[in-house]
Motif scaffolding. Structure first.
Motif, short mmCIF file in Angstrom:
data_model
loop_
_atom_site.label_atom_id
_atom_site.label_comp_id
_atom_site.label_asym_id
_atom_site.label_seq_id
_atom_site.Cartn_x
_atom_site.Cartn_y
_atom_site.Cartn_z
N CYS A 1 34.86 30.86 23.23
CA CYS A 1 33.61 31.43 22.71
C CYS A 1 32.59 31.43 23.84
O CYS A 1 32.52 30.47 24.60
CB CYS A 1 33.09 30.65 21.52
N CYS B 1 27.12 34.05 20.56
CA CYS B 1 28.57 34.03 20.76
C CYS B 1 29.10 35.34 21.34
O CYS B 1 30.19 35.79 20.96
CB CYS B 1 29.27 33.72 19.44
N LYS C 1 23.17 32.75 13.45
CA LYS C 1 24.56 33.21 13.58
C LYS C 1 25.09 33.78 12.28
O LYS C 1 26.30 33.91 12.09
CB LYS C 1 25.42 32.06 14.09
N CYS D 1 29.37 31.13 23.71
CA CYS D 1 28.01 30.65 23.42
C CYS D 1 27.54 29.48 24.30
O CYS D 1 26.34 29.25 24.41
CB CYS D 1 27.83 30.33 21.94
ZN LIG Z 1 30.10 30.53 19.73
#
Ligand SMILES: [Zn+2]
Length: 326
Positions: free
Chosen positions: A120, A130, A218, A122
């Motif tokens: 990912c 992300c 998110k 992020c």
């Molecule tokens: Zn993430």
């Protein structure tokens, strides 16, 4: 034919009898311990919200992984805390990125340890999101290209299992195609299939990976915690796209999802016992309100009972120690 012929207490009389008929047994062989790798050397700094867990430079990561292996824990899940971040998350797929270096070191110095890598962006984006942002929205398809690059860089470094966490549509398909096109047919994908937009992740982002969001939330990619049918659709699609293991995250508030996933799909199933779950139990124990070790084993066993085969947990080392004593 009920009482007095039937007395269920007969099989609860002592620990030996209880042990014989116990339906679910916890084992260190089901655990995966998340580890946080940072630049530098001789760095081992405890993460305040996750006591007993550390920011580790690669040299210290190796020592920790050896200790983990000696406790019978088969796998670690790596998260990188890079020196610098940018909009494109370029550190996430660099062959010399923090995670890629850590994977190579673990594979050469700690044989037998399974290295799972979190796929990912992020931890590597300045926004903390992300993937790639377009007009304040996480752009799905351009982010998939980034996911493919990260996946291949992990595979080339020697990752044993890649674990995509972004909840983008089509990410499993994208990863499987990328891996197969480069000869990594045998590299399994553990999909964060039903990952909910939960505040239980806060300690991880604030103190674990220093990747708190700069703006927004998110909720456009992670799931609404009100939904269960949608979780089954997410899991079904990930299986269709080629996931080898599916995951439900978080664990404790979501055991109904875990149970349902196991019943409906009979797939290898992982749960992620997240930072907030750890922090709650740890904080209550510090206040003297709960017995830390007992609650830890109860929580982990209940994840198994719900249907989890694999438990990703910050408690892995302590739980393995306790299980070894039994
Ligand atoms: Zn993430």
């Amino acid at each position: 034919m009920g009482f007095p012929t039937q007395r269920l207490r007969r099989l609860r009389q002592n620990e030996a009898i209880r042990g014989l008929v116990r339906e679910n047994k916890l084992s260190a062989s089901s655990f995966i311990l998340p580890l946080f790798v940072v630049p530098g050397s001789a760095v081992k700094e405890e993460i305040a919200a996750l006591p007993g867990n550390y920011h580790l430079s690669i040299d210290c990561l190796i020592e920790e992984a050896v200790a983990v292996r000696d406790l019978g824990i088969p796998a670690v899940l790596l998260f990188g805390v890079p020196e610098t971040k940018d909009e494109q998350a370029s550190g996430s797929y660099s062959p010399n990125g923090i995670v890629q270096e850590a994977v190579r070191a673990l594979k050469s110095k700690v044989p037998g340890m399974l290295v799972v890598t979190d796929v990912c962006p992020c931890e590597y984006t300045t926004s903390g999101h992300c993937g790639l942002m377009r007009n304040g929205y996480l752009d799905n398809d351009s982010s998939l290209e980034l996911i493919a690059k990260i996946t291949l860089s992990h595979a080339e470094a020697g990752s044993d299992i890649v674990a995509p966490a972004a909840m983008l549509d089509g990410q499993i398909h994208t990863m499987r195609q990328a891996l197969d096109s480069r000869g990594f047919h045998n590299l399994p994908i553990m999909a964060y299939a039903a990952k909910f937009a939960s505040k239980l992740y806060d300690p991880f982002f604030k103190e674990g990976t220093h990747s708190t969001l700069k703006f927004g939330n998110k909720q456009t990619h992670q799931m609404d915690f009100s939904n269960s049918n949608e979780a089954m659709r997410e899991i079904a699609l990930d299986i269709e796209e080629g996931a080898d293991i599916v995951m439900v995250k978080p664990a404790l508030f979501y055991l109904d999802i875990v149970y349902r996933a196991k019943q409906e799909f009979q797939m290898p199933l992982a749960v992620y016992d997240v930072s907030g779950e750890y922090a709650m139990i740890d904080a209550a124990a510090r206040l003297g309100r709960l017995d830390r070790d007992a609650i830890m084993l109860e929580a982990l066993t209940c994840m198994k009972r719900a249907g989890a085969d694999i438990i990703i947990t910050y408690f892995a080392k302590r739980a393995a120690e306790l299980l070894r004593g039994k």
